[in-house]
Structure formats: structure tokens, C-alpha cells
Motif scaffolding. Structure first.
Motif, PDB file in Angstrom:
ATOM      1  N   PRO A   1       0.811  -1.230   0.000  1.00  0.00           N
ATOM      2  CA  PRO A   1       0.000   0.000   0.000  1.00  0.00           C
ATOM      3  C   PRO A   1       0.836   1.267   0.000  1.00  0.00           C
ATOM      4  CG  PRO A   1      -0.906  -1.589   1.539  1.00  0.00           C
ATOM      5  CD  PRO A   1       0.416  -2.145   1.089  1.00  0.00           C
ATOM      6  N   SER A   2       1.874   1.304   0.834  1.00  0.00           N
ATOM      7  CA  SER A   2       2.742   2.482   0.888  1.00  0.00           C
ATOM      8  C   SER A   2       3.480   2.669  -0.433  1.00  0.00           C
ATOM      9  CB  SER A   2       3.745   2.330   2.032  1.00  0.00           C
ATOM     10  OG  SER A   2       4.658   3.401   2.051  1.00  0.00           O
ATOM     11  N   ALA A   3       3.985   1.561  -1.001  1.00  0.00           N
ATOM     12  CA  ALA A   3       4.691   1.639  -2.284  1.00  0.00           C
ATOM     13  C   ALA A   3       3.749   2.073  -3.404  1.00  0.00           C
ATOM     14  CB  ALA A   3       5.316   0.288  -2.618  1.00  0.00           C
ATOM     15  N   SER A   4       2.523   1.577  -3.376  1.00  0.00           N
ATOM     16  CA  SER A   4       1.537   1.940  -4.392  1.00  0.00           C
ATOM     17  C   SER A   4       1.212   3.426  -4.337  1.00  0.00           C
ATOM     18  CB  SER A   4       0.258   1.116  -4.198  1.00  0.00           C
ATOM     19  OG  SER A   4      -0.712   1.461  -5.160  1.00  0.00           O
ATOM     20  N   LYS A   5       1.098   3.968  -3.132  1.00  0.00           N
ATOM     21  CA  LYS A   5       0.818   5.394  -2.976  1.00  0.00           C
ATOM     22  C   LYS A   5       1.966   6.233  -3.530  1.00  0.00           C
ATOM     23  CE  LYS A   5      -0.683   8.827   0.437  1.00  0.00           C
ATOM     24  NZ  LYS A   5       0.136   9.914  -0.121  1.00  0.00           N
ATOM     25  N   GLY A   6       3.213   5.878  -3.146  1.00  0.00           N
ATOM     26  CA  GLY A   6       4.364   6.614  -3.654  1.00  0.00           C
ATOM     27  C   GLY A   6       4.505   6.490  -5.155  1.00  0.00           C
ATOM     28  N   PHE A   7       4.270   5.286  -5.675  1.00  0.00           N
ATOM     29  CA  PHE A   7       4.370   5.021  -7.108  1.00  0.00           C
ATOM     30  C   PHE A   7       3.364   5.863  -7.897  1.00  0.00           C
ATOM     31  CE2 PHE A   7       2.649   2.428 -10.659  1.00  0.00           C
ATOM     32  CZ  PHE A   7       3.774   2.354 -11.458  1.00  0.00           C
ATOM     33  N   ASN A   8       2.100   5.842  -7.460  1.00  0.00           N
ATOM     34  CA  ASN A   8       1.051   6.581  -8.166  1.00  0.00           C
ATOM     35  C   ASN A   8       1.190   8.087  -7.991  1.00  0.00           C
ATOM     36  OD1 ASN A   8      -0.957   4.676  -9.486  1.00  0.00           O
ATOM     37  ND2 ASN A   8      -0.795   3.756  -7.457  1.00  0.00           N
ATOM     38  N   ASP A   9       1.547   8.533  -6.772  1.00  0.00           N
ATOM     39  CA  ASP A   9       1.735   9.972  -6.541  1.00  0.00           C
ATOM     40  C   ASP A   9       2.816  10.537  -7.442  1.00  0.00           C
ATOM     41  OD1 ASP A   9      -0.208   9.934  -4.657  1.00  0.00           O
ATOM     42  OD2 ASP A   9       1.103  10.223  -2.918  1.00  0.00           O
ATOM     43  N   PHE A  10       3.922   9.823  -7.573  1.00  0.00           N
ATOM     44  CA  PHE A  10       5.031  10.291  -8.409  1.00  0.00           C
ATOM     45  C   PHE A  10       4.601  10.376  -9.870  1.00  0.00           C
ATOM     46  CE2 PHE A  10       8.792   9.807 -11.017  1.00  0.00           C
ATOM     47  CZ  PHE A  10       9.727  10.630 -10.396  1.00  0.00           C
ATOM     48  N   ARG A  11       3.915   9.343 -10.348  1.00  0.00           N
ATOM     49  CA  ARG A  11       3.469   9.321 -11.737  1.00  0.00           C
ATOM     50  C   ARG A  11       2.545  10.480 -12.053  1.00  0.00           C
ATOM     51  NH1 ARG A  11       0.207   4.772 -12.404  1.00  0.00           N
ATOM     52  NH2 ARG A  11       0.102   5.220 -14.633  1.00  0.00           N
ATOM     53  N   TYR A  12       1.578  10.717 -11.180  1.00  0.00           N
ATOM     54  CA  TYR A  12       0.574  11.740 -11.468  1.00  0.00           C
ATOM     55  C   TYR A  12       1.077  13.154 -11.222  1.00  0.00           C
ATOM     56  CZ  TYR A  12      -2.993   8.258 -12.342  1.00  0.00           C
ATOM     57  OH  TYR A  12      -3.711   7.227 -12.893  1.00  0.00           O
ATOM     58  N   SER A  13       2.058  13.320 -10.349  1.00  0.00           N
ATOM     59  CA  SER A  13       2.566  14.658 -10.077  1.00  0.00           C
ATOM     60  C   SER A  13       3.714  15.050 -10.997  1.00  0.00           C
ATOM     61  CB  SER A  13       3.031  14.759  -8.622  1.00  0.00           C
ATOM     62  OG  SER A  13       4.072  13.841  -8.369  1.00  0.00           O
ATOM     63  N   ASN A  14       4.466  14.071 -11.506  1.00  0.00           N
ATOM     64  CA  ASN A  14       5.668  14.392 -12.287  1.00  0.00           C
ATOM     65  C   ASN A  14       5.685  13.873 -13.718  1.00  0.00           C
ATOM     66  OD1 ASN A  14       7.230  15.643 -10.083  1.00  0.00           O
ATOM     67  ND2 ASN A  14       7.200  13.603  -9.195  1.00  0.00           N
ATOM     68  N   LEU A  15       4.970  12.801 -13.981  1.00  0.00           N
ATOM     69  CA  LEU A  15       5.133  12.133 -15.272  1.00  0.00           C
ATOM     70  C   LEU A  15       3.934  12.243 -16.194  1.00  0.00           C
ATOM     71  CD1 LEU A  15       6.857   8.874 -14.016  1.00  0.00           C
ATOM     72  CD2 LEU A  15       7.917  10.979 -14.821  1.00  0.00           C
ATOM     73  N   LYS A  16       2.843  12.885 -15.710  1.00  0.00           N
ATOM     74  CA  LYS A  16       1.663  13.033 -16.559  1.00  0.00           C
ATOM     75  C   LYS A  16       1.277  14.485 -16.655  1.00  0.00           C
ATOM     76  CE  LYS A  16      -0.295   8.452 -16.141  1.00  0.00           C
ATOM     77  NZ  LYS A  16      -1.541   7.681 -16.137  1.00  0.00           N
ATOM     78  N   GLY A  17       0.627  14.806 -17.737  1.00  0.00           N
ATOM     79  CA  GLY A  17       0.194  16.173 -17.967  1.00  0.00           C
ATOM     80  C   GLY A  17      -0.887  16.592 -16.991  1.00  0.00           C
ATOM     81  N   ASN A  18      -1.132  17.912 -16.904  1.00  0.00           N
ATOM     82  CA  ASN A  18      -2.106  18.428 -15.953  1.00  0.00           C
ATOM     83  C   ASN A  18      -3.499  17.860 -16.169  1.00  0.00           C
ATOM     84  OD1 ASN A  18      -0.229  20.024 -14.688  1.00  0.00           O
ATOM     85  ND2 ASN A  18      -0.559  21.757 -16.052  1.00  0.00           N
TER      86      ASN A  18
END
Length: 362
Positions: A123-140
Motif C-alpha cells: 500500500p505504501s509503495a503503491s501510494k508513492g508510485f502513483n503519486d510520483f506518476r501523477y505529479s511528475n510524469l503526466k500532464g495536468n
């Protein structure tokens, strides 16, 4: 524990570890090649990237855990068969069931590890993984993960409350086109709407922009309108979080508490959370089933050698993943029992394991 048990158990755990160490770097390399341009463009710090790939490793390993385990058991058992080691073991008077003992011990070790990971680390890894993707790797435009979120947040004493947002941004805790409705029985009491709603973690309150409230009266309705209004509501930001994202990031305690809270509210739309919860228990059990199938398939020395066993193993492993994904999706999108949907792959392949094991003994 006899020497032969230690020998097989060492090969079991060693090959599984090597399989993880082989494929996880491949996954990281592929991910880096796809996202390196975005990382450079957004000037992401090296520390954040390293943390992201730490989370990626746990997330990726948990996702493909059944395939890694299955192929590793087939790999080293096929080598034992090709080297006629299995024939020598069985010829010494050891039964096939006794031969399986170290495999079962290995499956137990892997299952306990998978259970702990599923409860606390994933769960913790999933949160960090998804947060990073949506904040840094995807458009607004992509950070608003889902559209049209409609939830019932209360259903007790004949009082019902509903919320709706057309879009929700998990990272900024901001929703758009918000609506709140309260009804007693079948009669609407009032309705609140706002073009935007933002949660303040410090005050535990919501700021509503272009706030409008319509209270239903016996003769005339009462209208209120504010450019900005601060309100406290009986729902959390997680209630606006896209369901799959939220379910993946909850620990075993959090997801159990969430499901209990949603049931108390009378919300029947919790199948996605139930699927995630039940998978935390079914995935470790699959380690035993896949281990038995892998041994039954690869313990026999075949004319085509290890290649044939690996081909059979890959087909069975991906069929298992296919069943798991299909029935999980069916449970999330329909009234099909989540418990049954999650356990159907284990039931079907458990029957297959018993059948293959009986043939292998012969």
C-alpha cells in the motif's frame, strides 16, 4: 530437516530470488526509457527518482509475483529432472508426497512474505508510485484521475446524503463541479453546489468557490450565494478519491475500517475495495497452488527438455493472471460476489493442481 530438503529448499528460494533480481531491473530499464524525457523536462531531483524506483520495485514484484514464482519453480525442477536427480530421489524409496515437502516449506516462506508485503509494504509503495506518476510524469489534464464521482456518504435514520464531483485531483485535494444533497425520506431538504471545492488538511474543512445553496421550503425556496464559503462536511477527501487508486494505497487496517464505514453509510458500491482486500489473502494461497502445478508439470523428464516445460509454464501462468484480472473486473463492475470472483482462479487451478499431481505420482 534432511540434506535433500535443504538442497531443494535452497534451490527454491534461490531461484525465486534470482528471478526477481533478473526481471525487476528489466522492468526498471523499460520504465526509465519511457519516462526519462519527462524526468529531464520536469527537472525531477535524483532523490525523488530513487524513491520512486524503490516503490516501483515493490509494486512491480507484487504485481507479477505469481509469474515469477511459477517460472522459477519450473526452471529449477526441470533442471533436476534433466539431470535425473528426481529419478534418483524417488528410486531411493522417497514418495512423491515426501519429495514435495521442501517445496511446500518454500511456498510457506514465500506466502508469509507476500502476506506481509500485501498488508503493509505494497500500500505504501503503491501510494508513492502513483503519486510520483501523477505529479511528475503526466500532464495536468491527466492528474484528474477520474470523472463523475458520485457517492452516498450517509444513510441512517431515514436521512440520506450524497456528494458528486465531475473531476477530482488527488494531489491538490481539489474537486470540480461539486454537489451536496441532503434528503429525509424521499424529500429533498437542500442542495449545495460549487464550481470548485478544496480541502484544507490543517482545519479539516472545505473551501467552496461560487457557493450556492437551495433549501426547499413549504411555499418558497431559500437561496444562498457566496463567492467563497468555508464548510465542514461529514466526508473525507478519500471519499472523493478514485476508487482503485484509494484501494491500492490502504493498509489492511485502513481498508477494513473504510469498508465498515461505507457499509454503515449504506453504500453498496464497495466491490473494488473488497476485491483488493480479498486478494491480499488469496495471493499467498496461490503460491501453494502454483508450486504444486509447477512441480507436477516439470518433474517429468520430457523429450523437448526444459523449453517445453517453460512453454507450458508460461501458458498456465498467464492463464492464471488472465482469470484473476477478468473475474476481478467483473466483480468491480457488477453485482457478482467479490469473494467468489477473487477465489475462482485459486479454485479452478487448485483442481488442476490436484489432477496434475495425481498424474505425476503415476
Amino acid at each position: 530437516m534432511k540434506i535433500i530438503d535443504k538442497y531443494i529448499l535452497k534451490r527454491y528460494l534461490g531461484t525465486f530470488s534470482v528471478m526477481l533480481l533478473m526481471f525487476i531491473p528489466i522492468g526498471i530499464v523499460i520504465d526509465v526509457s519511457e519516462k526519462v524525457n519527462k524526468m529531464i523536462e520536469n527537472k525531477i531531483p535524483l532523490k525523488d527518482i530513487l524513491i520512486y524506483y524503490g516503490d516501483f520495485t515493490i509494486y512491480f514484484a507484487n504485481l507479477l509475483f505469481p509469474i515469477f514464482l511459477f517460472l522459477s519453480v519450473i526452471w529449477f525442477t526441470s533442471k533436476l529432472a534433466n539431470n535425473t536427480e528426481i529419478i534418483a530421489i524417488l528410486s531411493s524409496g522417497i514418495s512423491f508426497n515426501r519429495f514435495l515437502k521442501p517445496y511446500i516449506i518454500g511456498a510457506t516462506v514465500v506466502s508469509v512474505f507476500a502476506l506481509i508485503m500485501g498488508f503493509f509494504l505494497v500500500p505504501s509503495a503503491s501510494k508513492g508510485f502513483n503519486d510520483f506518476r501523477y505529479s511528475n510524469l503526466k500532464g495536468n489534464s491527466q492528474t484528474r484521475e477520474t470523472n463523475d464521482i458520485y457517492r452516498q456518504i450517509k444513510n441512517e435514520n431515514n436521512v440520506s446524503e450524497y456528494i458528486y464531483v465531475s473531476n477530482y485531483n488527488y494531489l491538490s485535494k481539489t474537486g470540480f463541479n461539486f454537489t451536496f444533497e441532503k434528503s429525509i425520506g424521499n424529500k429533498l431538504q437542500y442542495k449545495v453546489s460549487a464550481s470548485r471545492i478544496k480541502y484544507d488538511e490543517k482545519t479539516k474543512s472545505y473551501t467552496l468557490y461560487n457557493y450556492k445553496k437551495r433549501t426547499i421550503g413549504k411555499l418558497n425556496d431559500i437561496l444562498e450565494s457566496y463567492e467563497k464559503k468555508i464548510q465542514k462536511y461529514n466526508f473525507e477527501p478519500d471519499d472523493l478519491t478514485p476508487v482503485i487508486y484509494a484501494a491500492e494505497t490502504m493498509s489492511i487496517t485502513e481498508i477494513n475500517d473504510f469498508i465498515d464505514k461505507e457499509r454503515d453509510r449504506g453504500n453498496s458500491n464497495i466491490n473494488t475495495y473488497l476485491v483488493v482486500l480479498y486478494k491480499k489473502y488469496s495471493l499467498p494461497v496461490s503460491a501453494f497452488i502454483l508450486t504444486i502445478i509447477a512441480v507436477a508439470v516439470s518433474a517429468m523428464k520430457r523429450r523437448g527438455g526444459m523449453g517445453v516445460n517453460l512453454a507450458i509454464g508460461i501458458i498456465i501462468a498467464f492463464t492464471f493472471i488472465f482469470f484473476d484480472k477478468v473475474f476481478g473486473t467483473i466483480a468491480e463492475k457488477s453485482s457478482f460476489s467479490p469473494l467468489l470472483a477473487v477465489w475462482i482462479p485459486n479454485i479452478v487451478f487448485g483442481i488442476l493442481a490436484v489432477y496434475l499431481l495425481r498424474n505425476a505420482k503415476r
